[in-house]
Motif scaffolding. Sequence first.
Motif, short mmCIF file in Angstrom:
data_model
loop_
_atom_site.label_atom_id
_atom_site.label_comp_id
_atom_site.label_asym_id
_atom_site.label_seq_id
_atom_site.Cartn_x
_atom_site.Cartn_y
_atom_site.Cartn_z
N UNK A 125 0.84 -1.20 0.00
CA UNK A 125 0.00 0.00 0.00
C UNK A 125 0.88 1.25 0.00
N UNK A 126 1.96 1.25 0.80
CA UNK A 126 2.85 2.41 0.86
C UNK A 126 3.52 2.63 -0.50
N UNK A 127 3.96 1.52 -1.12
CA UNK A 127 4.61 1.64 -2.43
C UNK A 127 3.66 2.24 -3.45
N UNK A 128 2.40 1.74 -3.39
CA UNK A 128 1.45 2.22 -4.41
C UNK A 128 1.09 3.69 -4.18
N UNK A 129 1.12 4.13 -2.93
CA UNK A 129 0.92 5.54 -2.62
C UNK A 129 2.03 6.37 -3.27
N UNK A 130 3.28 5.90 -3.09
CA UNK A 130 4.43 6.59 -3.69
C UNK A 130 4.33 6.59 -5.21
N UNK A 131 3.90 5.45 -5.78
CA UNK A 131 3.80 5.36 -7.23
C UNK A 131 2.73 6.31 -7.75
N UNK A 132 1.63 6.43 -7.00
CA UNK A 132 0.56 7.34 -7.43
C UNK A 132 1.08 8.77 -7.43
N UNK A 133 1.94 9.10 -6.44
CA UNK A 133 2.49 10.45 -6.37
C UNK A 133 3.38 10.71 -7.59
N UNK A 134 4.20 9.71 -7.96
CA UNK A 134 5.06 9.88 -9.15
C UNK A 134 4.18 10.04 -10.39
N UNK A 135 3.13 9.22 -10.47
CA UNK A 135 2.23 9.26 -11.63
C UNK A 135 1.64 10.66 -11.82
N UNK A 136 1.40 11.38 -10.70
CA UNK A 136 0.76 12.70 -10.77
C UNK A 136 1.76 13.83 -10.94
N UNK A 137 3.08 13.51 -10.87
CA UNK A 137 4.07 14.60 -10.84
C UNK A 137 4.95 14.57 -12.10
N UNK A 138 4.61 15.37 -13.10
CA UNK A 138 5.35 15.31 -14.37
C UNK A 138 6.85 15.53 -14.20
N UNK A 139 7.24 16.39 -13.26
CA UNK A 139 8.68 16.67 -13.10
C UNK A 139 9.44 15.41 -12.65
N UNK A 140 8.83 14.66 -11.73
CA UNK A 140 9.46 13.43 -11.26
C UNK A 140 9.53 12.41 -12.38
N UNK A 141 8.45 12.35 -13.15
CA UNK A 141 8.43 11.38 -14.27
C UNK A 141 9.54 11.71 -15.26
N UNK A 142 9.70 13.02 -15.53
CA UNK A 142 10.73 13.43 -16.48
C UNK A 142 12.11 13.01 -15.96
N UNK A 143 12.31 13.19 -14.64
CA UNK A 143 13.59 12.82 -14.03
C UNK A 143 13.89 11.33 -14.30
N UNK A 144 12.88 10.47 -14.03
CA UNK A 144 13.09 9.03 -14.22
C UNK A 144 13.30 8.69 -15.70
N UNK A 145 12.57 9.38 -16.58
CA UNK A 145 12.70 9.08 -18.01
C UNK A 145 14.09 9.50 -18.52
N UNK A 146 14.59 10.64 -18.02
CA UNK A 146 15.93 11.06 -18.43
C UNK A 146 16.98 10.06 -17.95
N UNK A 147 16.76 9.51 -16.75
CA UNK A 147 17.70 8.49 -16.24
C UNK A 147 17.65 7.26 -17.14
N UNK A 148 16.42 6.85 -17.54
CA UNK A 148 16.29 5.65 -18.39
C UNK A 148 16.95 5.88 -19.74
#
Length: 408
Positions: free
Chosen positions: A372-395
């Motif tokens: 449940x905690x992980x999915x809460x964190x994942x939902x936060x990433x899903x809603x935050x474009x800046x965080x998503x961009x960070x992970x995509x640039x790393x990939x």
Amino acid sequence: MTTQSDDSRDLVILGGGLVGMALALAAAKKGLTSHVIDRADPAELTAEGFDDRATAISTASWHLFENIGLAEGLAPFACEIAAIAVTDQNKPGRIDFVPGEGEGTLGRMFPNRRLRLALFEAAANEPLIHWVAKAHVTERQRSQYGVAAVLADGRKLKGRLMVAAEGRQSPTRDAAGITIAKWDYRHRAIIAGLTHEKPHGNIAWEIFYPAGPFALLPLNDEPQGTHRSSLVWTVSEADAAGVMKLGERAFRAEVEKRMGGVLGKVLSVGARSSYPLGFHHTARITAERLALVGDAAHGIHPIAGQGLNLGLRDVGALVQVLAEGARLGLDPGDPALLKRYENWRGLDSFMVALATDGLTRLFGVPGRGASAVRRLGMAAVQRTPLLKRFFMDEARGVAGDLPELLKA
Ligand SMILES: Cc1cc2nc3c(=O)[nH]c(=O)nc-3n(C[C@H](O)[C@H](O)[C@H](O)COP(=O)(O)OP(=O)(O)OC[C@H]3O[C@@H](n4cnc5c(N)ncnc54)[C@H](O)[C@@H]3O)c2cc1C
């Protein structure tokens, strides 16, 4: 390829795997000569079925292939990764990494065999590379005056800088007394090619189970149109032998259960192989007239598909440092050049290693609360474009201080 053995070269590269051979080719593009010594037989390494893995090549690594002349031959075998979907045990609350319009892909999948064939063919045709396969190194010599590798047949291959590219068990690293931190995840990655009912839509799936991640990586369709993906299924060491022994039908059923229907029915499963998973990181990546590259320096969990990409960043950085040094008339083994390489690569590879290890542990915590905690964190990433961009640039491998050879 030249065959004289008594000539002294800029580099003596021990290990001509994916990283060592990419290094020799990149160095040759900058006019640097090398001996590449490998114990394996290239015909065996490139035989059908020897290594059925597929590797995610990041955007930055693809630029390296473009810059060293491999991209054109490899392009027909590339399966683009258009999006990455991450879920916790297929429960609601997944993260989708989808690049914006005009931002390009999140990488390309290649069968390892194709990568090896492309590198080996290019190396065989490169006059600045002297490639010695099926060789046994009996002695490694390094001093302030130069380096040499003595082979079992008595040949002595000399150079200015020795590079250890022998992978995880590098004997050159160990002989140099370089301290290494390592631990075993007590997991094995089970690899197999799959054909399946539904098209993958160029999506890479990372489905996390407490026993370890279960990844479905897109591959090009077969010529007759059958859909294909590469499976990387992490299981505990204790379960691995049992999973490897499952009959084809039972294996398919277990895989389908974990896939949660995303690719429809599994139609067939290719040969299975399994790899032990461990982490290691060296305290230093240089010593007197010695540099470490690739898995000889760092080994990480394949969870984020970054191991080879890290090694190719080592290649870009080392070649850039050596080429700039050569323009100033510096010897490839000059301590100032090695220090620059050490400072450049040490931190980046350590950060990626830490992040990958953290991810493995985070998703490995069992129980409903942890999920449940992980999915809460994942939902936060899903809603935050800046965080998503960070992970995509790393990939994509485009974050940080990129070597010139890894830029478009
Ligand atoms: C299951 C799995 C999936 C992976 N998926 C990905 C992915 O999607 N993306 C990614 O970037 N990375 C991935 N990786 C990691 C990647 O495969 C490695 O990081 C990469 O192969 C390291 O290359 P290397 O050349 O450093 O070492 P190796 O590939 O280990 O090559 C070492 C070479 O040195 C030679 N050698 C060894 N010892 C000696 C000796 N004593 N004398 C002479 N020669 C020697 C060997 O014959 C070999 O040719 C994955 C790894 C695993 C296990």
